[in-house]
Design a protein around this motif. Structure first.
Motif, PDB file in Angstrom:
ATOM      1  N   UNK A   1     -15.131  21.025  40.875  1.00  0.00           N
ATOM      2  CA  UNK A   1     -14.930  19.806  39.961  1.00  0.00           C
ATOM      3  C   UNK A   1     -16.374  19.040  39.790  1.00  0.00           C
ATOM      4  N   UNK A   2     -17.441  19.407  40.422  1.00  0.00           N
ATOM      5  CA  UNK A   2     -18.905  18.871  40.341  1.00  0.00           C
ATOM      6  C   UNK A   2     -19.734  19.811  39.513  1.00  0.00           C
ATOM      7  N   UNK A   3     -19.030  20.966  38.982  1.00  0.00           N
ATOM      8  CA  UNK A   3     -19.544  21.876  37.998  1.00  0.00           C
ATOM      9  C   UNK A   3     -20.859  22.830  38.684  1.00  0.00           C
ATOM     10  N   UNK A   4     -20.451  22.888  40.207  1.00  0.00           N
ATOM     11  CA  UNK A   4     -21.424  23.855  40.778  1.00  0.00           C
ATOM     12  C   UNK A   4     -20.786  25.242  40.850  1.00  0.00           C
ATOM     13  N   UNK A   5     -19.697  25.391  40.611  1.00  0.00           N
ATOM     14  CA  UNK A   5     -18.946  26.736  40.603  1.00  0.00           C
ATOM     15  C   UNK A   5     -17.874  26.815  39.593  1.00  0.00           C
ATOM     16  N   UNK A   6     -17.948  28.018  38.892  1.00  0.00           N
ATOM     17  CA  UNK A   6     -17.140  28.189  37.505  1.00  0.00           C
ATOM     18  C   UNK A   6     -15.657  28.798  38.035  1.00  0.00           C
ATOM     19  N   UNK A   7     -15.457  29.589  39.011  1.00  0.00           N
ATOM     20  CA  UNK A   7     -14.137  30.012  39.296  1.00  0.00           C
ATOM     21  C   UNK A   7     -13.982  29.963  40.830  1.00  0.00           C
ATOM     22  N   UNK A   8     -13.072  28.959  41.022  1.00  0.00           N
ATOM     23  CA  UNK A   8     -12.780  28.799  42.358  1.00  0.00           C
ATOM     24  C   UNK A   8     -12.260  30.074  43.251  1.00  0.00           C
ATOM     25  N   UNK A   9     -11.310  30.467  42.606  1.00  0.00           N
ATOM     26  CA  UNK A   9     -10.615  31.909  43.488  1.00  0.00           C
ATOM     27  C   UNK A   9     -11.775  32.928  43.885  1.00  0.00           C
ATOM     28  N   UNK A  10     -12.383  33.393  42.625  1.00  0.00           N
ATOM     29  CA  UNK A  10     -13.646  34.445  42.786  1.00  0.00           C
ATOM     30  C   UNK A  10     -14.564  33.965  43.788  1.00  0.00           C
ATOM     31  N   UNK A  11     -15.110  32.699  43.784  1.00  0.00           N
ATOM     32  CA  UNK A  11     -16.130  32.092  44.720  1.00  0.00           C
ATOM     33  C   UNK A  11     -15.488  32.109  46.270  1.00  0.00           C
ATOM     34  N   UNK A  12     -14.240  31.771  46.304  1.00  0.00           N
ATOM     35  CA  UNK A  12     -13.864  31.795  47.569  1.00  0.00           C
ATOM     36  C   UNK A  12     -13.692  33.524  48.041  1.00  0.00           C
ATOM     37  N   UNK A  13     -13.448  34.353  47.222  1.00  0.00           N
ATOM     38  CA  UNK A  13     -13.326  35.702  47.549  1.00  0.00           C
ATOM     39  C   UNK A  13     -14.904  36.164  48.049  1.00  0.00           C
TER      40      UNK A  13
END
Length: 156
Positions: free
Chosen positions: A39-51
């Motif tokens: 939500x702060x614009x640091x990550x574009x895809x939550x699921x992919x980043x979590x992976x």
């Protein structure tokens, strides 16, 4: 680049700190902090980043001692290298160096292209900070997000 040129406030902001995480599992905490990054614009895809974070978790424990964990994802889905910080209400099971549970989580989100730059030096500084027992004790008792930022800043 001199260490003095590094600025924590570029990677840690109050918006990326949550001292009241609701999650009760490791995955839950990672997801909750990832959402802050998203939500702060640091990550574009939550699921992919979590992976990517979980992939790194498999490489070895990110739990330190005294209730602190430093999970991290080097990822193409990171838009801006940042650090999200959370404190949970309940201690969480986590693979840690002292075998104890975790309640303070410092999630590093690192752009793949930043792997060797300033940001890595910043992350190293955070690690040094976390090696200090007094700092860890402060983290456990702090009441506000601003106090967290101040601890980082005074060690800047």
């Amino acid at each position: 680049m001199k260490m003095d040129d590094l600025d924590f406030t570029k990677v840690v902001t109050e918006e990326l700190i949550n001292l009241d995480l609701q999650a009760t599992t490791k995955l839950g905490v990672i997801a909750e902090l990832t959402h802050l990054l998203f939500v702060n614009g640091c990550v574009t895809d939550e699921e992919a980043f979590i992976e990517d974070v979980l992939f790194r978790e498999n490489a070895g424990p990110t739990g330190l001692e005294k209730g602190i964990a430093i999970p991290h994802g080097k990822s193409d889905f990171v838009q801006k290298t940042s650090i999200a910080i959370g404190r949970t209400n309940k201690e969480i099971e986590w693979e840690s160096l002292d075998g104890g549970p975790i309640n303070i989580i410092i999630l590093f989100a690192v752009k793949n292209s930043d792997k060797t730059t300033t940001h890595i030096k910043l992350l190293q500084k955070v690690a040094v900070l976390l090696a200090d027992e007094e700092t860890i004790e402060k983290f456990q008792s702090l009441k506000t997000r601003k106090e967290f930022i101040e601890i980082f800043a005074e060690n800047n």
